[in-house]
Design an enzyme around this catalytic site. Structure first.
Site, PDB file in Angstrom:
ATOM      1  N   SER A  64       0.837  -1.195   0.000  1.00 39.43           N
ATOM      2  CA  SER A  64       0.000   0.000   0.000  1.00 39.43           C
ATOM      3  C   SER A  64       0.872   1.244   0.000  1.00 39.43           C
ATOM      4  O   SER A  64       1.991   1.248   0.542  1.00 39.43           O
ATOM      5  CB  SER A  64      -0.850  -0.041   1.271  1.00 39.43           C
ATOM      6  OG  SER A  64      -1.431   1.205   1.523  1.00 39.43           O
TER       7      SER A  64
ATOM      8  N   TYR B 187      -2.166  -0.425  10.999  1.00 36.89           N
ATOM      9  CA  TYR B 187      -2.371  -1.086   9.698  1.00 36.89           C
ATOM     10  C   TYR B 187      -1.163  -0.830   8.783  1.00 36.89           C
ATOM     11  O   TYR B 187      -0.600  -1.768   8.188  1.00 36.89           O
ATOM     12  CB  TYR B 187      -3.658  -0.570   9.038  1.00 36.89           C
ATOM     13  CG  TYR B 187      -3.738  -0.914   7.569  1.00 36.89           C
ATOM     14  CD1 TYR B 187      -4.014  -2.216   7.149  1.00 36.89           C
ATOM     15  CD2 TYR B 187      -3.474   0.048   6.577  1.00 36.89           C
ATOM     16  CE1 TYR B 187      -4.042  -2.538   5.792  1.00 36.89           C
ATOM     17  CE2 TYR B 187      -3.503  -0.268   5.230  1.00 36.89           C
ATOM     18  CZ  TYR B 187      -3.790  -1.564   4.849  1.00 36.89           C
ATOM     19  OH  TYR B 187      -3.810  -1.885   3.507  1.00 36.89           O
TER      20      TYR B 187
ATOM     21  N   LYS C 251       1.865  -3.415   6.930  1.00 41.05           N
ATOM     22  CA  LYS C 251       2.296  -3.480   5.519  1.00 41.05           C
ATOM     23  C   LYS C 251       3.823  -3.320   5.433  1.00 41.05           C
ATOM     24  O   LYS C 251       4.485  -4.004   4.666  1.00 41.05           O
ATOM     25  CB  LYS C 251       1.591  -2.394   4.694  1.00 41.05           C
ATOM     26  CG  LYS C 251       0.117  -2.664   4.477  1.00 41.05           C
ATOM     27  CD  LYS C 251      -0.121  -3.842   3.548  1.00 41.05           C
ATOM     28  CE  LYS C 251      -1.517  -4.390   3.667  1.00 41.05           C
ATOM     29  NZ  LYS C 251      -1.761  -5.664   3.027  1.00 41.05           N
TER      30      LYS C 251
HETATM   31  P1  NAD Z   1     -11.020  -6.816   1.436  1.00 34.23           P
HETATM   32  O1  NAD Z   1     -11.269  -6.751   2.890  1.00 34.23           O
HETATM   33  O2  NAD Z   1     -12.164  -6.595   0.514  1.00 34.23           O
HETATM   34  O3  NAD Z   1     -10.334  -8.200   1.036  1.00 34.23           O
HETATM   35  C1  NAD Z   1      -9.466  -8.883   1.896  1.00 34.23           C
HETATM   36  C2  NAD Z   1      -9.971 -10.312   2.022  1.00 34.23           C
HETATM   37  O4  NAD Z   1      -9.091 -11.048   2.851  1.00 34.23           O
HETATM   38  C3  NAD Z   1     -11.358 -10.389   2.641  1.00 34.23           C
HETATM   39  O5  NAD Z   1     -12.199 -11.145   1.791  1.00 34.23           O
HETATM   40  C4  NAD Z   1     -11.129 -11.093   3.980  1.00 34.23           C
HETATM   41  O6  NAD Z   1     -12.220 -11.917   4.332  1.00 34.23           O
HETATM   42  C5  NAD Z   1      -9.856 -11.877   3.710  1.00 34.23           C
HETATM   43  N1  NAD Z   1      -9.015 -12.144   4.871  1.00 34.23           N
HETATM   44  C6  NAD Z   1      -8.586 -11.278   5.816  1.00 34.23           C
HETATM   45  N2  NAD Z   1      -7.792 -11.915   6.688  1.00 34.23           N
HETATM   46  C7  NAD Z   1      -7.702 -13.194   6.293  1.00 34.23           C
HETATM   47  C8  NAD Z   1      -7.016 -14.342   6.768  1.00 34.23           C
HETATM   48  N3  NAD Z   1      -6.273 -14.300   7.875  1.00 34.23           N
HETATM   49  N4  NAD Z   1      -7.136 -15.500   6.102  1.00 34.23           N
HETATM   50  C9  NAD Z   1      -7.898 -15.577   4.987  1.00 34.23           C
HETATM   51  N5  NAD Z   1      -8.590 -14.536   4.483  1.00 34.23           N
HETATM   52  C10 NAD Z   1      -8.476 -13.360   5.132  1.00 34.23           C
HETATM   53  O7  NAD Z   1      -9.852  -5.775   1.100  1.00 34.23           O
HETATM   54  P2  NAD Z   1      -9.294  -5.304  -0.296  1.00 34.23           P
HETATM   55  O8  NAD Z   1      -9.618  -3.871  -0.461  1.00 34.23           O
HETATM   56  O9  NAD Z   1      -9.659  -6.264  -1.354  1.00 34.23           O
HETATM   57  O10 NAD Z   1      -7.736  -5.385   0.010  1.00 34.23           O
HETATM   58  C11 NAD Z   1      -6.945  -6.480  -0.413  1.00 34.23           C
HETATM   59  C12 NAD Z   1      -5.512  -6.239  -0.016  1.00 34.23           C
HETATM   60  O11 NAD Z   1      -5.060  -5.016  -0.588  1.00 34.23           O
HETATM   61  C13 NAD Z   1      -5.284  -6.091   1.483  1.00 34.23           C
HETATM   62  O12 NAD Z   1      -4.054  -6.690   1.798  1.00 34.23           O
HETATM   63  C14 NAD Z   1      -5.218  -4.593   1.684  1.00 34.23           C
HETATM   64  O13 NAD Z   1      -4.462  -4.273   2.819  1.00 34.23           O
HETATM   65  C15 NAD Z   1      -4.527  -4.170   0.408  1.00 34.23           C
HETATM   66  N6  NAD Z   1      -4.785  -2.779   0.026  1.00 34.23           N
HETATM   67  C16 NAD Z   1      -6.054  -2.340  -0.164  1.00 34.23           C
HETATM   68  C17 NAD Z   1      -6.290  -1.022  -0.544  1.00 34.23           C
HETATM   69  C18 NAD Z   1      -7.677  -0.487  -0.732  1.00 34.23           C
HETATM   70  O14 NAD Z   1      -7.828   0.735  -0.777  1.00 34.23           O
HETATM   71  N7  NAD Z   1      -8.686  -1.319  -0.860  1.00 34.23           N
HETATM   72  C19 NAD Z   1      -5.201  -0.158  -0.741  1.00 34.23           C
HETATM   73  C20 NAD Z   1      -3.922  -0.639  -0.552  1.00 34.23           C
HETATM   74  C21 NAD Z   1      -3.717  -1.958  -0.168  1.00 34.23           C
HETATM   75  C1  WQD Z   2      -9.732   9.291   0.917  1.00 36.10           C
HETATM   76  C2  WQD Z   2      -9.952  10.749   1.232  1.00 36.10           C
HETATM   77  C3  WQD Z   2     -10.384  11.220   3.552  1.00 36.10           C
HETATM   78  C4  WQD Z   2     -14.225   9.241   3.874  1.00 36.10           C
HETATM   79  C5  WQD Z   2      -6.903   4.499   2.906  1.00 36.10           C
HETATM   80  C6  WQD Z   2      -5.930   3.824   3.848  1.00 36.10           C
HETATM   81  C7  WQD Z   2      -4.625   3.587   3.155  1.00 36.10           C
HETATM   82  C8  WQD Z   2      -4.837   2.858   1.849  1.00 36.10           C
HETATM   83  C9  WQD Z   2      -5.757   3.609   0.969  1.00 36.10           C
HETATM   84  C10 WQD Z   2      -4.912   0.493   2.151  1.00 36.10           C
HETATM   85  C11 WQD Z   2      -9.266  11.183   2.532  1.00 36.10           C
HETATM   86  C12 WQD Z   2     -11.572  11.571   2.694  1.00 36.10           C
HETATM   87  C13 WQD Z   2     -13.036   9.732   3.374  1.00 36.10           C
HETATM   88  C14 WQD Z   2     -15.238  10.153   4.233  1.00 36.10           C
HETATM   89  C15 WQD Z   2     -13.817  11.965   3.536  1.00 36.10           C
HETATM   90  N1  WQD Z   2      -5.474   1.596   2.033  1.00 36.10           N
HETATM   91  N2  WQD Z   2     -12.847  11.074   3.216  1.00 36.10           N
HETATM   92  N3  WQD Z   2     -14.995  11.489   4.044  1.00 36.10           N
HETATM   93  O1  WQD Z   2      -7.323   7.847   3.475  1.00 36.10           O
HETATM   94  O2  WQD Z   2      -6.353   7.601   1.184  1.00 36.10           O
HETATM   95  O3  WQD Z   2      -6.372   5.740   2.645  1.00 36.10           O
HETATM   96  O4  WQD Z   2      -6.996   3.785   1.679  1.00 36.10           O
HETATM   97  O5  WQD Z   2      -3.756   0.262   2.214  1.00 36.10           O
HETATM   98  O6  WQD Z   2      -3.849   2.856   4.030  1.00 36.10           O
HETATM   99  O7  WQD Z   2      -5.724   4.683   4.955  1.00 36.10           O
HETATM  100  O8  WQD Z   2      -8.565   6.550   1.683  1.00 36.10           O
HETATM  101  O9  WQD Z   2     -10.907   6.423   0.991  1.00 36.10           O
HETATM  102  O10 WQD Z   2     -10.368   6.500   3.454  1.00 36.10           O
HETATM  103  O11 WQD Z   2     -10.044   8.533   2.081  1.00 36.10           O
HETATM  104  O12 WQD Z   2     -13.654  13.168   3.395  1.00 36.10           O
HETATM  105  O13 WQD Z   2     -16.297   9.773   4.732  1.00 36.10           O
HETATM  106  O14 WQD Z   2     -11.353  10.954   1.457  1.00 36.10           O
HETATM  107  O15 WQD Z   2     -10.194  12.169   4.557  1.00 36.10           O
HETATM  108  O16 WQD Z   2      -8.783  12.463   2.331  1.00 36.10           O
HETATM  109  P1  WQD Z   2      -7.135   7.021   2.301  1.00 36.10           P
HETATM  110  P2  WQD Z   2     -10.038   6.923   2.080  1.00 36.10           P
END
Ligand code: NAD
Ligand code: WQD
Length: 349
Positions: A133, A158, A162
């Site tokens: 991330s 969190y 990572k």
């Molecule tokens: P999500 O919660 O939709 O998907 C994660 C999945 O992993 C879920 O289905 C959950 O049930 C499963 N899970 C969690 N812990 C587990 C475990 N111990 N064993 C088996 N399954 C497990 O989240 P997502 O948005 O799809 O994110 C996927 C990955 O990408 C995560 O590692 C997250 O940290 C990373 N990520 C997400 C974002 C984002 O904005 N969505 C951004 C950066 C990184």
């Molecule tokens: C985006 C912007 C909020 C909700 C998260 C995780 C980061 C990474 C990416 C996984 C921000 C604003 C949000 C609301 C708002 N994930 N906001 N009102 O903060 O970039 O990061 O996702 O690794 O670790 O922290 O994403 O979608 O939460 O927010 O104004 O109700 O929207 O303040 O500026 P963010 P987000």
């Protein structure tokens, strides 16, 4: 179709995992889904199967359960479809919850990755793509950030998980000598939107933390008005700036990353390579709201509010490395992402 490589997708029922599974299948890989369903639902598995018209195998297993995880590798081996690569999505991702329950986040995210690496070593599987991330960069001093930008102190437990998982994988890559371990760390910025079919999308449990799912619920009248967290930041309009990319662009980046690992297999040396995945463009919260209203013809009830603690002010990606080494770049616009997000939300009104 060439189905010689079988890819285990942990967290395959989740938001990014489910979209990636579809892209991998379409690209000719055989996909094996694994998830404990702690933040997802079996309907995502059914959605994937209907989109690829194939009964994709699914194991309901927790990554920390070493015996059951080993059994998954074993049964695929016995089926004649040995797992040759892994994409590790499974993790908890709610930043606020991680502040309340740091031990749970460490146990699940770091513990799950550690067990997965042990099992991969035992089973002789040496290709890994890890879901990292942009949060690993902490509060960056300069934007855009590239892969050489400093890894600053994590702004949440969190984010710390990572950073730790990246370190574990880097160490594993150096230490595992029997196989040549080759890994890719994908540092996602802000994925949004849904599959254009609206068969799969993002279904956060409870009140959404992330901006676009909240915008959708608010526009649908299913939640209170969106609160814009902060309008006095040192940005052009005072709201925070992020790099929003379409979920299908992100899904396709995983296909590129897997191809990169298999292309490199003839090179007999271990490596761990990090890639930023973003559009290269920063967009403010207020700009996202305006774009959503314009492209979808609906209003987003919102109020201007105070800052959310722990928010980074501005971050967006420089993704030149992904373009030159993976041949990947984003193809879909912010408007397309917001349209697909709304089409998915409309199914639930
Ligand atoms: P999500 O919660 O939709 O998907 C994660 C999945 O992993 C879920 O289905 C959950 O049930 C499963 N899970 C969690 N812990 C587990 C475990 N111990 N064993 C088996 N399954 C497990 O989240 P997502 O948005 O799809 O994110 C996927 C990955 O990408 C995560 O590692 C997250 O940290 C990373 N990520 C997400 C974002 C984002 O904005 N969505 C951004 C950066 C990184
Ligand atoms: C985006 C912007 C909020 C909700 C998260 C995780 C980061 C990474 C990416 C996984 C921000 C604003 C949000 C609301 C708002 N994930 N906001 N009102 O903060 O970039 O990061 O996702 O690794 O670790 O922290 O994403 O979608 O939460 O927010 O104004 O109700 O929207 O303040 O500026 P963010 P987000």
């Amino acid at each position: 179709m060439n189905r010689t490589e079988s890819i285990l997708v942990t967290g395959g029922a989740g938001y990014i995992g489910s979209h990636t599974a579809v892209s991998l299948e379409k690209a000719g890989f055989r996909v094996i889904l694994l998830d404990n369903l702690c933040n997802s639902d079996i309907s995502a598995i059914e959605g994937i199967r209907s989109l690829v018209d194939y009964d994709v195998p699914f194991y309901q297993v927790d990554c920390r359960d070493k015996e059951s995880l080993g059994d998954v590798f074993q049964s695929e081996l016995e089926n004649g479809t040995p797992i040759t690569g892994v994409i590790h999505f499974a993790a908890l991702k709610a930043v606020g919850e991680s502040v309340e329950k740091p031990d749970l986040y460490k146990d699940n995210n770091i513990g799950g990755t550690r067990v997965l690496l042990e099992v991969m070593k035992e089973k002789g599987v040496s290709k890994l793509v890890f879901s990292s991330s942009c949060t690993v960069y902490g509060e960056p001093e300069n934007v855009p950030v590239n892969e050489s930008s400093p890894i600053l102190p994590a702004v949440s437990p969190y984010g710390f998980t990572k950073q730790e998982c990246e370190r574990l994988i880097q160490d594993h890559t150096k230490r595992v000598t029997k196989q040549t371990f080759q890994s890719v760390l994908l540092r996602y910025f802000n994925p949004i939107g849904a599959h254009p079919s609206s068969v799969i999308g993002e279904s956060p449990k409870g009140v959404p933390n992330n901006l676009v799912p909240y915008i959708c619920k608010s526009a649908a009248g299913l939640s209170k008005p969106l609160i814009v967290f902060g309008t006095d930041y040192p940005t052009p309009d005072g709201s925070c700036v992020r790099d929003y990319l379409h979920i299908m662009d992100l899904a396709e980046a995983h296909v590129s990353a897997i191809n990169f690992l298999f292309d490199k297999s003839q090179i007999n040396r271990p490596f761990c390579r990090a890639f930023n995945l973003g559009t290269g463009v920063g967009t403010s919260v207020l700009e996202v709201i305006k774009a959503f209203e314009k492209v979808n013809g609906v209003s987003v009830p919102h109020v201007l509010g105070g800052r959310r603690s722990g928010d980074v002010v501005s971050i967006w990606s420089e993704s030149l490395r992904a373009k030159s080494e993976l041949g990947w770049y984003t193809k879909r616009s912010l408007e397309e992402s917001l349209k697909d997000a709304w089409n998915w939300q409309k199914k639930f009104i």
